[in-house]
Design a protein around this motif. Sequence first.
Motif, PDB file in Angstrom:
ATOM      1  N   GLY A   1       0.808  -1.055   0.047  1.00 30.93           N
ATOM      2  CA  GLY A   1       0.018  -0.047  -0.247  1.00 30.93           C
ATOM      3  C   GLY A   1       0.906   1.165  -0.029  1.00 30.93           C
ATOM      4  O   GLY A   1       0.312   2.483  -0.372  1.00 30.93           O
ATOM      5  N   LEU A   2       1.891   1.200   0.224  1.00 30.99           N
ATOM      6  CA  LEU A   2       2.893   2.306   0.326  1.00 30.99           C
ATOM      7  C   LEU A   2       3.106   3.195  -1.067  1.00 30.99           C
ATOM      8  O   LEU A   2       3.338   4.131  -0.827  1.00 30.99           O
ATOM      9  CB  LEU A   2       4.250   2.031   0.990  1.00 30.99           C
ATOM     10  CG  LEU A   2       4.481   1.524   2.194  1.00 30.99           C
ATOM     11  CD1 LEU A   2       5.826   1.029   2.562  1.00 30.99           C
ATOM     12  CD2 LEU A   2       3.928   2.472   3.380  1.00 30.99           C
ATOM     13  N   VAL A   3       2.923   2.562  -2.271  1.00 30.52           N
ATOM     14  CA  VAL A   3       2.990   3.076  -3.553  1.00 30.52           C
ATOM     15  C   VAL A   3       2.052   4.136  -3.488  1.00 30.52           C
ATOM     16  O   VAL A   3       2.240   5.177  -4.227  1.00 30.52           O
ATOM     17  CB  VAL A   3       2.946   2.171  -4.550  1.00 30.52           C
ATOM     18  CG1 VAL A   3       4.130   1.480  -4.616  1.00 30.52           C
ATOM     19  CG2 VAL A   3       1.522   1.504  -4.441  1.00 30.52           C
ATOM     20  N   SER A   4       1.108   4.332  -2.682  1.00 32.35           N
ATOM     21  CA  SER A   4      -0.182   5.246  -2.872  1.00 32.35           C
ATOM     22  C   SER A   4       0.246   6.720  -1.867  1.00 32.35           C
ATOM     23  O   SER A   4      -0.435   7.555  -2.036  1.00 32.35           O
ATOM     24  CB  SER A   4      -1.385   4.784  -2.283  1.00 32.35           C
ATOM     25  OG  SER A   4      -1.855   3.574  -2.891  1.00 32.35           O
ATOM     26  N   TYR A   5       1.381   6.652  -1.337  1.00 29.69           N
ATOM     27  CA  TYR A   5       1.804   7.459  -0.276  1.00 29.69           C
ATOM     28  C   TYR A   5       2.815   8.576  -1.075  1.00 29.69           C
ATOM     29  O   TYR A   5       3.888   7.980  -1.700  1.00 29.69           O
ATOM     30  CB  TYR A   5       1.916   6.986   1.156  1.00 29.69           C
ATOM     31  CG  TYR A   5       0.848   6.671   1.751  1.00 29.69           C
ATOM     32  CD1 TYR A   5       0.112   7.396   2.635  1.00 29.69           C
ATOM     33  CD2 TYR A   5       0.293   5.268   1.749  1.00 29.69           C
ATOM     34  CE1 TYR A   5      -0.939   6.798   3.223  1.00 29.69           C
ATOM     35  CE2 TYR A   5      -0.614   4.984   2.303  1.00 29.69           C
ATOM     36  CZ  TYR A   5      -1.281   5.580   3.298  1.00 29.69           C
ATOM     37  OH  TYR A   5      -2.527   5.492   3.651  1.00 29.69           O
ATOM     38  N   PRO A   6       3.009   9.613  -0.563  1.00 29.76           N
ATOM     39  CA  PRO A   6       4.177  10.599  -0.771  1.00 29.76           C
ATOM     40  C   PRO A   6       5.454   9.989  -0.166  1.00 29.76           C
ATOM     41  O   PRO A   6       5.360   9.141   0.935  1.00 29.76           O
ATOM     42  CB  PRO A   6       3.910  12.011  -0.392  1.00 29.76           C
ATOM     43  CG  PRO A   6       2.237  12.012  -0.222  1.00 29.76           C
ATOM     44  CD  PRO A   6       1.734  10.624   0.117  1.00 29.76           C
ATOM     45  N   GLU A   7       6.658  10.511  -0.506  1.00 30.04           N
ATOM     46  CA  GLU A   7       7.827   9.905   0.295  1.00 30.04           C
ATOM     47  C   GLU A   7       8.055  10.836   1.354  1.00 30.04           C
ATOM     48  O   GLU A   7       9.175  11.590   1.460  1.00 30.04           O
ATOM     49  CB  GLU A   7       8.939   9.819  -0.892  1.00 30.04           C
ATOM     50  CG  GLU A   7       8.828   8.900  -1.899  1.00 30.04           C
ATOM     51  CD  GLU A   7       9.870   9.149  -2.892  1.00 30.04           C
ATOM     52  OE1 GLU A   7      10.507   9.836  -3.105  1.00 30.04           O
ATOM     53  OE2 GLU A   7      10.018   8.008  -3.586  1.00 30.04           O
ATOM     54  N   TRP A   8       7.173  10.641   2.328  1.00 26.06           N
ATOM     55  CA  TRP A   8       7.603  11.368   3.702  1.00 26.06           C
ATOM     56  C   TRP A   8       8.743  11.132   4.263  1.00 26.06           C
ATOM     57  O   TRP A   8       9.441  12.158   4.948  1.00 26.06           O
ATOM     58  CB  TRP A   8       6.384  11.391   4.425  1.00 26.06           C
ATOM     59  CG  TRP A   8       4.827  12.059   4.271  1.00 26.06           C
ATOM     60  CD1 TRP A   8       4.862  13.351   3.492  1.00 26.06           C
ATOM     61  CD2 TRP A   8       3.716  11.569   4.180  1.00 26.06           C
ATOM     62  NE1 TRP A   8       3.531  13.522   3.398  1.00 26.06           N
ATOM     63  CE2 TRP A   8       2.860  12.497   3.524  1.00 26.06           C
ATOM     64  CE3 TRP A   8       3.360  10.478   4.494  1.00 26.06           C
ATOM     65  CZ2 TRP A   8       1.425  12.316   3.613  1.00 26.06           C
ATOM     66  CZ3 TRP A   8       1.821  10.237   4.394  1.00 26.06           C
ATOM     67  CH2 TRP A   8       0.889  11.129   3.996  1.00 26.06           C
ATOM     68  N   GLY A   9       9.206   9.881   4.155  1.00 25.03           N
ATOM     69  CA  GLY A   9      10.299   9.393   4.888  1.00 25.03           C
ATOM     70  C   GLY A   9      11.435  10.242   4.425  1.00 25.03           C
ATOM     71  O   GLY A   9      12.831  10.139   5.324  1.00 25.03           O
ATOM     72  N   LEU A  10      11.828  10.890   3.451  1.00 24.17           N
ATOM     73  CA  LEU A  10      12.713  11.691   2.969  1.00 24.17           C
ATOM     74  C   LEU A  10      13.040  12.654   4.241  1.00 24.17           C
ATOM     75  O   LEU A  10      14.371  12.918   4.311  1.00 24.17           O
ATOM     76  CB  LEU A  10      12.608  12.503   1.541  1.00 24.17           C
ATOM     77  CG  LEU A  10      12.609  11.386   0.607  1.00 24.17           C
ATOM     78  CD1 LEU A  10      12.112  12.142  -0.819  1.00 24.17           C
ATOM     79  CD2 LEU A  10      13.543  10.616   0.222  1.00 24.17           C
ATOM     80  N   HIS A  11      12.258  13.033   4.704  1.00 26.20           N
ATOM     81  CA  HIS A  11      12.630  14.479   5.744  1.00 26.20           C
ATOM     82  C   HIS A  11      13.246  13.900   6.805  1.00 26.20           C
ATOM     83  O   HIS A  11      13.822  14.468   7.595  1.00 26.20           O
ATOM     84  CB  HIS A  11      11.162  14.838   5.963  1.00 26.20           C
ATOM     85  CG  HIS A  11      10.496  15.731   5.081  1.00 26.20           C
ATOM     86  ND1 HIS A  11      10.847  16.600   4.197  1.00 26.20           N
ATOM     87  CD2 HIS A  11       9.408  15.231   4.282  1.00 26.20           C
ATOM     88  CE1 HIS A  11      10.122  17.125   3.546  1.00 26.20           C
ATOM     89  NE2 HIS A  11       8.985  16.327   3.545  1.00 26.20           N
ATOM     90  N   ALA A  12      13.164  12.736   7.205  1.00 21.41           N
ATOM     91  CA  ALA A  12      13.692  11.928   8.539  1.00 21.41           C
ATOM     92  C   ALA A  12      14.713  11.116   8.284  1.00 21.41           C
ATOM     93  O   ALA A  12      15.274  11.020   9.236  1.00 21.41           O
ATOM     94  CB  ALA A  12      12.441  11.277   9.123  1.00 21.41           C
ATOM     95  N   LEU A  13      15.177  10.845   7.185  1.00 23.34           N
ATOM     96  CA  LEU A  13      16.419  10.035   6.982  1.00 23.34           C
ATOM     97  C   LEU A  13      17.466  10.549   7.038  1.00 23.34           C
ATOM     98  O   LEU A  13      17.935  11.732   6.998  1.00 23.34           O
ATOM     99  CB  LEU A  13      16.601   9.528   5.452  1.00 23.34           C
ATOM    100  CG  LEU A  13      15.254   8.477   5.096  1.00 23.34           C
ATOM    101  CD1 LEU A  13      15.231   8.312   3.519  1.00 23.34           C
ATOM    102  CD2 LEU A  13      15.316   7.350   5.665  1.00 23.34           C
TER     103      LEU A  13
END
Length: 560
Positions: A132-144
Amino acid sequence: MVTRTEVDGVPTLVAPTVGPPRAGLVFRVGQADETLARRGITHLVEHLALHPIGGSAYHHNGNTGLTTTTFYAQGEPDDLVDFFTRLCGSLAALDTGRLAMERDVLRTEEHGRGSGPTRDLPLWRYGSRGYGLVSYPEWGLHALTADDLLAWVAAHFTRENAVLWVAGDGVPAGLRLDLPSGHRQPVPAPTSALPATPAFFAGGPSTATDTVVPESAAAIVYAHLLQRRLYKALRLDTGLSYTTAVEYAERGDGNAVIAAYVDALDEKQDAVLGGVIDVLAALRAAPAQPADLAVAVSGAVRDAGGVDAAAGLLPTQSFRLLTGRPLGDVDTEVAALGEVTAEAAHAVAQEAHKAALLMAPPRGAAWAGYAPAPTTSETRIRGRDHARTSGDGPHLHVGDDGVSVVGTDDEAATVRYAECTVMLAHPDGRRVLIGHDGMVVVADPAVYAALNVEAIDRRVPPEVVVRMPGQPSASPAPGSVAAARRWLSRRRLGPGWLRLAALGLLTAVVGGAALTYTIGMIVGFADARVIGLIGGWLIAGWFGRSFLRAWSARRGESSA
């Protein structure tokens, strides 16, 4: 003919080609292996690994898919040797100093990419995890962090988790794959956010559907039958649609996803929905006629065969090898497709309906026997009750084990801390929590009286927190309940929409001014220019108001 060999411990598949030599190094890691709080980490590794090779004379690229990441090059044998030598060196010493720069590159890429017509189907089927993750923006980029990236590379970009394919005369002399040792990673286990299927959700003016069926030649032929029937019924016979598209994709666990999309004008959406449902019903009601089946089989065979079929099949064969499934070959696959019977394709149609998910226009599809996918939660949190500062609308409940937004009709959207896949922490204090099932709760101190977000912060697992920079990103209106799982499909308008709006506003000003000036001249006003100026801005104001209302609806900001 595909031959199997090995390069530095990496399984390698080789096939002749009529085109220029090319090769791909495929790793068994993709978007579905991430978490929502670290969404984008694989894509970022791909970019950082390729950066030192940028500017090479030969063509090369990378792709981060659902369950694989591929690095690809095309050129002379020496070019392939150079590419994979430099790629492995880059993976071994990832340039994390470029993390911030490449993060911005990926955010720009995502902003311009938009969303495809079937983008929301995975969210509704799987929730906010795995596939299901492909439906979401790449929010994790901010925390990496750099440590996150290095740990991800060490776990996934290893020789045991890779397959090399080469389309050409053989493995180029001198080609090396200097990769660290590791472990083969299994494909993610599918999750589910659907209590019952077949199901539907209201997604927009167009109609899309997907289903999960066992991999088989019959399933491929069924996909071709579906494409042929949709095109005939909705494009040729009725002219209700322009685009009808069907895709068959192996998931890596022995199952395949068949997805279909049909576009529609706003005023034709109900007719298109009815047409799609009729086509699906006809396919499962009776086996295809011999002529119809023959055309579908012919199309499937044509796609699988051809003069360069063995080379074209290499990426698929590599994926199968990585996921422990039989490889087969072109002749075997073509023969299997040619043996598919009408009864076998009919059985797939019936199986496909059992697991179907339908994206329908606002009217929905309950009338056709599809169950509505949940838009609210069955449970709610008992805790401190926060009313809206405006005095109207749903309340926010903050408890020890989660948060709920509860509407006046007692409908609720609930996210439990133990089942929270991400919490977006905005600088203005707003918190956006998303649960495993895709439910969204927005806790905003500016909206809810006496809300202390620290009570939420200290209970949410730190590994799912993403601290968002700058201005808050688009999110559902605080207190939205029924729309809690829908807001992701209401994307912010991209540059094309904004340019269109600006052009429309300018046209409204100039056109309105000209029209009212002409009317003023005809009527005989003393100063028709003043009348024209006032009229132009009045018409522009009306246009702007209409545009903003449409934009607000598109973003899903109206409260439920």
